[in-house]
Design a protein around this motif. Structure first.
Motif, PDB file in Angstrom:
ATOM      1  N   PHE A  11       0.862  -1.299  -0.032  1.00  0.00           N
ATOM      2  CA  PHE A  11       0.080  -0.004   0.136  1.00  0.00           C
ATOM      3  C   PHE A  11       0.897   1.366  -0.039  1.00  0.00           C
ATOM      4  O   PHE A  11       1.931   1.300   0.691  1.00  0.00           O
ATOM      5  N   VAL A  12       0.468   2.282  -0.761  1.00  0.00           N
ATOM      6  CA  VAL A  12       1.221   3.422  -0.721  1.00  0.00           C
ATOM      7  C   VAL A  12       0.157   4.777  -0.633  1.00  0.00           C
ATOM      8  O   VAL A  12      -0.664   4.720  -1.462  1.00  0.00           O
ATOM      9  N   GLU A  13       0.394   5.711   0.372  1.00  0.00           N
ATOM     10  CA  GLU A  13      -0.206   6.561   0.644  1.00  0.00           C
ATOM     11  C   GLU A  13       0.411   7.906   0.350  1.00  0.00           C
ATOM     12  O   GLU A  13       1.444   7.928   0.758  1.00  0.00           O
ATOM     13  N   GLU A  14      -0.165   8.855  -0.587  1.00  0.00           N
ATOM     14  CA  GLU A  14       0.474  10.018  -0.564  1.00  0.00           C
ATOM     15  C   GLU A  14      -0.519  11.248  -0.319  1.00  0.00           C
ATOM     16  O   GLU A  14      -1.537  11.490  -0.954  1.00  0.00           O
ATOM     17  N   THR A  15       0.002  12.121   0.526  1.00  0.00           N
ATOM     18  CA  THR A  15      -0.851  13.155   0.949  1.00  0.00           C
ATOM     19  C   THR A  15      -0.680  14.582   0.385  1.00  0.00           C
ATOM     20  O   THR A  15       0.593  15.087   0.548  1.00  0.00           O
ATOM     21  N   ARG A  16      -1.504  14.974  -0.286  1.00  0.00           N
ATOM     22  CA  ARG A  16      -1.078  16.416  -1.313  1.00  0.00           C
ATOM     23  C   ARG A  16      -1.662  17.331  -0.867  1.00  0.00           C
ATOM     24  O   ARG A  16      -1.243  18.486  -0.969  1.00  0.00           O
ATOM     25  N   ASN A  17      -2.862  17.328   0.266  1.00  0.00           N
ATOM     26  CA  ASN A  17      -3.738  18.551   0.850  1.00  0.00           C
ATOM     27  C   ASN A  17      -4.172  18.200   1.858  1.00  0.00           C
ATOM     28  O   ASN A  17      -4.506  17.037   2.235  1.00  0.00           O
ATOM     29  N   ARG A  29       3.961   7.315   2.425  1.00  0.00           N
ATOM     30  CA  ARG A  29       4.172   6.352   3.281  1.00  0.00           C
ATOM     31  C   ARG A  29       3.785   4.912   2.298  1.00  0.00           C
ATOM     32  O   ARG A  29       3.068   5.089   1.701  1.00  0.00           O
TER      33      ARG A  29
END
Lengths: 194, 194
Positions: A11-17, A29
């Motif tokens: 799983f890959v999580e990317e927070t942009r806002n 992460r």
């Protein structure tokens, strides 16, 4: 390979806002989860050394998978964590056998560092159980901006005779960290704590 | 029409070796790409919404490309696909329907000449809501071995004024497919059905 692996999930999580604020660069992460057969399901076994060796093997495999999913050099990893969920026919000590004696060394070898304790969590549960992997800075456990957690779940695991084993890595702390404490540029790097 | 505001992206990859039967020579892989966007129509009934489908096209292409990368980078390995959306509580189901065209056509474009309709589902939900995204063969909807589904969802999405968009791709049949029906090797490839 000692572990009998039914499935691996990443799983890959990317927070942009967050709260209307752009996160640049985004915080990222990743977690890798293996679903394995529990060799001790359904019975009490005194010596858990087989699971310890499985932990060693999975420490390397899952760290490699998680870092590859993030797509960064292993040395760029900032924080990490580990967790395990044991199916209903196992005991919580089985998670401990995987996580604690031997899993950490190969994680640190892959990352080329890791003076800090690898934060961990464990539980017993049914299919689809949620595992919250605690996260902490890999060189200094007191870095407050990197205290975090990542939730993972696999809808068809763990079955009664299975164990889910997870390793998580990040390239950053929380998206809008602002509660003070030790900052990552203040790490002394002597004891794994500060 | 409003621009697309992405709060967060998420990728999940599952690699399935067996499910209690013989270990597959080539593991089945399933990947999901999720994007959490602001719902520009949340909180009120807006009659004209269809223009937002065009705004979503670049995001659809980005997610479809990310799935191919997550599955190893070669679009030729993709055999199944599906899509879905979860609309936050301040939106309506119809907002989820905006994903049909940009999500579906993005995957068909990236995969070349995929002929079958993209299976889909949608619902209104809250943070943590799970969605079972249906999956069918990319060239013939009736291929029974490729009927599948992948569960997706995020603990913190969709908030009330958000939409969670999902695309899913797989690399083959269910790991122990054995209930007959049209086989992938028997596809005529004329109508997207058989």
């Amino acid at each position: 390979m000692k572990a009998s692996i039914r499935k691996i999930a990443t799983f890959v999580e990317e927070t942009r806002n967050e709260m209307g604020r752009t996160i640049a660069p985004p915080t990222r992460r990743a977690a890798a989860v293996a679903v394995i057969e529990n060799p001790y399901a359904g019975k009490y076994v005194e010596d858990l050394s087989e699971l310890m060796l499985i932990g060693e093997e999975l420490g390397e495999l899952l760290t490699l998978r998680a870092v590859a999913a993030l797509g960064i050099p292993p040395t760029s990893v900032e924080s990490y964590g580990k967790a395990a969920a044991v199916g209903e026919n196992g005991e919580i000590e089985h998670a401990a056998a995987i996580l604690h004696p031997k899993l950490g060394a190969p994680v640190r070898k892959v990352l080329g560092g890791g003076a800090a304790l690898i934060p961990s969590s464990k539980k017993r549960g049914g299919l689809g159980v949620v595992l919250d992997i605690p996260l902490g800075h890999k060189e200094a456990a007191f870095v407050r901006s990197h205290f975090d957690g990542m939730e993972v779940r696999v809808n068809d695991a763990p079955r009664g005779n299975e164990i889910m084993v997870a390793v998580a890595v990040t390239d950053s702390g929380r998206p809008l960290a602002r509660v003070g404490g030790l900052a990552k540029d203040q790490i002394k790097g002597e004891d794994g704590l500060r | 029409m409003p621009e697309v505001q992405v709060r967060k992206k998420f990728t999940a990859v599952e690699e399935i070796f067996h499910e209690g039967g013989p270990v597959s020579r080539v593991p089945l892989r399933r990947a999901a790409a999720l994007a959490v966007i602001r719902n520009p129509f949340a909180g009120a009934y807006v009659k004209e919404i269809s223009g937002f489908m065009d705004d979503l096209k670049p995001l659809g292409l980005e997610m479809a490309r990310a799935l191919v990368v997550a599955l190893g980078g070669d679009a030729k390995v993709v055999e199944g696909y599906g899509k879905g959306a979860i609309v936050g509580a301040a939106g309506e189901l119809e907002h989820g329907a905006l994903w049909h065209v940009p999500g579906g056509y993005a995957m068909r474009e990236i995969l070349g000449d995929a002929k079958a309709i993209v299976a889909s589902t949608k619902k209104v939900g809250s943070p943590g809501t799970r969605l079972d995204v249906p999956i069918t063969h990319i060239n013939a909807s009736y291929v029974r071995s490729h009927f599948d589904a992948m569960e997706v969802g995020l603990a913190d999405a969709p908030r009330a004024d958000e939409i969670l968009l999902a695309l899913v791709m797989t690399t083959g049949p269910r790991v122990h497919a054995r209930v007959g029906g049209l086989k992938a090797s028997e596809i005529k490839g004329e109508d997207g059905l058989r």
